[in-house]
Design an enzyme around this catalytic site. Structure first.
Site, mmCIF file in Angstrom:
data_model
loop_
_atom_site.group_PDB
_atom_site.id
_atom_site.type_symbol
_atom_site.label_atom_id
_atom_site.label_comp_id
_atom_site.label_asym_id
_atom_site.label_seq_id
_atom_site.Cartn_x
_atom_site.Cartn_y
_atom_site.Cartn_z
ATOM 1 N N TYR A 108 0.848 -1.185 0.000
ATOM 2 C CA TYR A 108 0.000 0.000 0.000
ATOM 3 C C TYR A 108 0.884 1.236 0.000
ATOM 4 C CZ TYR A 108 -3.469 3.467 1.464
ATOM 5 O OH TYR A 108 -4.286 4.570 1.532
ATOM 6 N N LYS A 129 3.836 9.061 8.743
ATOM 7 C CA LYS A 129 3.574 8.487 10.065
ATOM 8 C C LYS A 129 4.555 8.965 11.150
ATOM 9 C CE LYS A 129 0.513 5.100 8.206
ATOM 10 N NZ LYS A 129 0.549 4.287 7.021
ATOM 11 N N ASP A 143 9.206 2.703 0.036
ATOM 12 C CA ASP A 143 8.136 3.339 0.792
ATOM 13 C C ASP A 143 8.337 2.961 2.256
ATOM 14 O OD1 ASP A 143 5.866 4.124 2.101
ATOM 15 O OD2 ASP A 143 4.469 3.356 0.585
HETATM 16 C C1 LIG Z 1 0.036 4.740 5.588
HETATM 17 C C2 LIG Z 1 0.859 4.443 4.410
HETATM 18 C C3 LIG Z 1 0.909 5.298 3.307
HETATM 19 C C4 LIG Z 1 -0.014 6.488 3.158
HETATM 20 O O1 LIG Z 1 0.235 7.464 4.110
HETATM 21 P P1 LIG Z 1 -0.958 8.518 4.447
HETATM 22 O O2 LIG Z 1 -0.313 9.463 5.403
HETATM 23 O O3 LIG Z 1 -2.070 7.706 5.010
HETATM 24 O O4 LIG Z 1 -1.332 9.171 3.177
HETATM 25 C C5 LIG Z 1 1.808 5.021 2.299
HETATM 26 N N1 LIG Z 1 2.621 3.955 2.369
HETATM 27 C C6 LIG Z 1 2.597 3.101 3.416
HETATM 28 C C7 LIG Z 1 3.552 1.964 3.452
HETATM 29 C C8 LIG Z 1 1.693 3.305 4.461
HETATM 30 O O5 LIG Z 1 1.646 2.434 5.470
#
Ligand SMILES: *Cc1c(COP(=O)(O)O)cnc(C)c1O
Length: 424
Positions: A142, A258, A230
């Protein structure tokens, strides 16, 4: 008293589904979401005054515990100096320096306002730098909700059982190739970048198999594509230098979110100086944000990173270990078929016989068992995410006493679930 149900009913009148992010709606587990009134340390309290040990931790954004004094102080002080200016600040420089110091591949850093923006910007930078269109992502990873990256996403997309999203045109995903996680794809020379969660944490928890990340690095180098990590979850949670420090693989670009906001809205993309130089105002790739590098969010982020020294990561890892082992014991003791994988400070829960290595494996989790466990835990004052594909987050506030409570509740909950879900 206004109950959770009252608030949810009111919410549903003005907010689609009553929530501002789909997985919060309890759609896949059933029932009414608890509305949080306040939180402190490892606990959240709902509007009815019930207290839960919180293993959601804002899906990983919170690691020091809720309302950590150093974050509250930083936020209050920053807010008193004004909440947004539209001009550069010292705080942005300090946060970018703090990121670069911990993650050396991030020679330059641009701050944005969410993880979604960070990955979206990384793609645009990669395409602008290489002059190529195609991107490769992995099933079950994701990367936020931008059009090109929603295909076969984990997290809420997996929870709701969706292949992707309506409202995304064929054109928007025409250049997105989806490959199975943990297999190094053979790339062609039209690929701008490969984006990957170096430890997959949105399809439960799936570790990279040995050689996977190294293989991606080599394959990207072979065809001149960029490697994008990511690290929105793993960054500053898995280790001080994130997954790239743990596995010793250096990406060209990294997305953060985060933890770097200390619970406030923030994201960042960092990487090679020559690659980042394509960004406006230096180069032709446009990217901007009214609230980018927001002074309150940067202050919170700096306070969070400052508190995360080597001892802090050791402590969180020790707690994650105890949590993972305790949960495995609880499930085994009750006769539930489960695997509780752990990578460093991250813990997953999978209801099946095999630790998954890819999305197909992850999807074999028994969602019915997860649903039952979710409610059995919630009744016993322990909150895990209302979706079977999220990880279980603990942090500095989850001390031994709190974990004792969690594991006692887990033992009881597992027996209740096993009674209603006998092994086949
Ligand atoms: C949460 C998440 C995102 C998206 O971040 P948001 O601040 O919710 O837009 C992207 N990549 C990973 C791996 C995530 O866990």
């Amino acid at each position: 008293m206004t109950t959770n149900a009252d608030w949810f009913e009111r919410a549903a009148q003005v907010i689609p589904g009553g929530v501002n992010s789909p997985v919060r709606a309890f759609r896949s587990v059933g029932g009414t979401p608890y509305f949080v009134a306040r939180a402190e340390g490892p606990h959240v309290w709902d509007v009815e005054g019930r207290r839960y040990v919180d293993l959601v931790q804002s899906y990983g954004a919170v690691i020091l515990g809720h309302a950590a004094p150093e974050i509250v102080e930083a936020v209050v002080a920053a807010a008193g100096r004004g909440t947004s200016y539209g001009a550069p600040t010292a705080g942005e420089v300090l946060l970018a320096e703090a990121i670069r110091e911990r993650v050396p591949s991030c020679e330059q850093v641009r701050l944005v306002s969410s993880g979604t923006e960070a990955t979206m910007t990384a793609l645009r930078v990669a395409r602008g730098f290489t002059g190529r269109s195609r991107i490769v992502k992995f099933a079950g990873n994701y990367h936020g909700h931008s059009d090109a990256l929603l295909v076969e996403g984990g997290s809420g997309i997996a929870t709701l059982g969706l292949p992707g999203s309506a409202g995304v045109t064929d054109g928007a995903v025409a250049d997105t190739l989806v490959a199975p996680y943990n297999v190094v794809p053979t790339l062609t020379e039209d690929v701008a970048c490969v984006i990957v969660e170096p430890v997959a944490a949105n399809m439960g928890l799936v570790a990279p198999v040995p050689g996977f990340l190294e293989g991606l690095r080599a394959e990207c180098d072979r065809v001149g594509a960029l490697l994008v990590f990511d690290e929105v979850i793993t960054g500053f949670r898995l280790a001080r230098g994130g997954a790239q420090a743990r596995y010793g693989v250096r990406p060209d670009l990294t997305a953060f979110g985060k933890v770097i906001g200390g619970g406030l809205p923030i994201g960042a993309v960092g990487g090679r100086r020559d690659v980042m130089a394509v960004l406006a105002p230096l180069g032709p790739v446009y990217q901007a944000g009214t609230l980018s590098g927001n002074p309150v969010a940067t202050a919170a982020g700096l306070a969070a990173l400052a508190a995360l020294d080597a001892a802090a990561y050791e402590l969180v890892e020790a707690r994650a270990t105890r949590l993972a082992e305790g949960l495995q014991d609880a499930f085994d003791g009750a006769g539930l078929t489960a695997r509780v994988p752990r990578v460093g400070t991250l813990v997953g829960v999978h209801f099946g016989p095999e630790v998954p290595v890819d999305y197909d494996g992850a999807r074999r989790t028994d969602e019915g068992v997860y649903r039952a466990l979710f409610h059995a835990l919630l009744e016993r004052g322990v909150a895990i995410a209302p979706g079977a594909y999220e990880v279980v987050f603990c942090g500095l506030a989850h001390d031994d006493e709190v974990l004792d409570t969690v594991l006692a509740a887990s033992g009881e909950a597992a027996r209740v679930v096993a009674a209603s879900h006998p092994a086949p």
